[in-house]
Write an enzyme that holds these catalytic residues in place. Structure first.
Site, PDB file in Angstrom:
ATOM      1  N   HIS A 150     -11.480  15.591  -1.331  1.00 54.44           N
ATOM      2  CA  HIS A 150     -12.135  16.369  -2.390  1.00 54.44           C
ATOM      3  C   HIS A 150     -11.577  16.001  -3.759  1.00 54.44           C
ATOM      4  O   HIS A 150     -12.325  15.732  -4.697  1.00 54.44           O
ATOM      5  CB  HIS A 150     -11.953  17.862  -2.161  1.00 54.44           C
ATOM      6  N   HIS A 155     -13.240  14.337  -7.969  1.00 54.46           N
ATOM      7  CA  HIS A 155     -12.816  14.518  -9.352  1.00 54.46           C
ATOM      8  C   HIS A 155     -12.502  13.236 -10.109  1.00 54.46           C
ATOM      9  O   HIS A 155     -12.805  13.127 -11.302  1.00 54.46           O
ATOM     10  CB  HIS A 155     -11.557  15.402  -9.400  1.00 54.46           C
TER      11      HIS A 155
END
Length: 304
Positions: A150, A155
């Site tokens: 994740h 990001h």
């Protein structure tokens, strides 16, 4: 070490134990906080990853890459290859070397969730914290906490975009101020509805740029094409009044026109904004997720 009652877990200083975090859960955050430094950063022990760990990363990466066309913003698609070879967990130092050359950012390892003060301080210094553990095979479709996939896949690619990179630094600087003004919950809503679950309007239609969407197997298509959720134009004050849920797909998404709009929104002093938002909440209450106000600009879902 003091007792739990005597420790300020939100000070941003690592005490060797999992920090107190917002939200509810059945267990404390995982991760070995005893090996982290005072600022919660730690070395990535790349040798610890097993063949199964690398395979989990490879399968997650392949699944998300197959979904990106027509759903993710062009800036993300253009930069995701900077993460390196997709068949193994990247080395943080390798990614940081490329990122530093592009926008002056670097990624740093952390054992898991970290307190707000520590998080804001790292962002303000152009350092993005990436959890260094990866989900178990039985968590392939859903993991409760952010893991390396994740954090890294969702990001880091947009940190190669200069405007978005500057926005993230400005957010960190704003967060340090918000903590002194007791306004972190209001600022957290901005982060949630932009960095984690934001959509952007493009000439080709709506696209996702939020990491929580881009790293999700199901929410990427849902957020962009499903008729069920509401999609409204970015509005800072309105966003800070809006609650959100962490355990379901979002009922509402906020749509920006450009990353420059995000950066411009973080430029002013937020102290007057916090006062205005608190006054609005005191007068009219908070807004539930999914509520659309009269006169708001809504966006139709993109074609599937």
């Amino acid at each position: 070490m003091g007792t739990a009652a005597s420790i300020d877990f939100h000070s941003g200083v690592n005490r060797g134990v999992p920090p107190v975090t917002y939200g509810e859960g059945d267990r404390p955050p995982r991760g070995d906080y005893a090996r982290a430094r005072a600022d919660y950063t730690c070395e990535q022990d790349w040798a610890q990853y097993s063949a199964a760990d690398h395979d989990t990363y490879r399968r997650l990466y392949a699944r998300q890459m197959a979904q990106l066309p027509g759903l993710a913003c062009d800036e993300f698609i253009a930069a995701v290859g900077q993460l390196g070879a997709p068949d193994r967990i990247p080395r943080f130092d390798d990614v940081s070397e490329r990122l530093m050359k592009a926008t002056g950012w670097q990624i740093v390892g952390v054992p898991g969730l970290i307190p707000e003060e520590a998080f804001f301080a790292l962002l303000a210094a152009r350092k993005f914290p990436v959890t260094d553990w990866i989900r178990r095979p039985d968590e392939f479709d859903y993991v409760v906490e952010p893991d390396i996939f994740h954090d890294l896949f969702g990001h880091v690619p947009l940190l190669f975009d200069p405007v978005f990179a500057d926005y993230m630094q400005a957010y960190g600087e704003g967060g340090l101020k918000a903590s002194r003004l007791d306004a972190c919950e209001l600022l957290a809503r901005l982060y949630w509805y932009t960095v984690e679950f934001g959509l952007i309007a493009t000439p080709q239609g709506l696209r996702a740029y939020g990491a929580g969407i881009l790293s999700s197997a199901g929410e990427l298509r849902y957020s962009v094409t499903d008729p069920a959720p509401r999609r409204v134009a970015f509005d800072l004050r309105r966003m800070m009044r809006t609650r959100y849920k962490i355990d379901t797909y979002q009922a509402i998404y906020f749509v920006i026109d450009s990353f420059a709009q995000l950066f411009d929104a973080t430029a002013p002093d937020f102290a007057p904004l916090y006062r205005d938002v608190r006054a609005s909440i005191a007068r009219d209450g908070e807004l539930a997720a999914g509520v659309v106000l009269a006169g708001e600009r809504e966006f139709a879902p993109a074609s599937a």
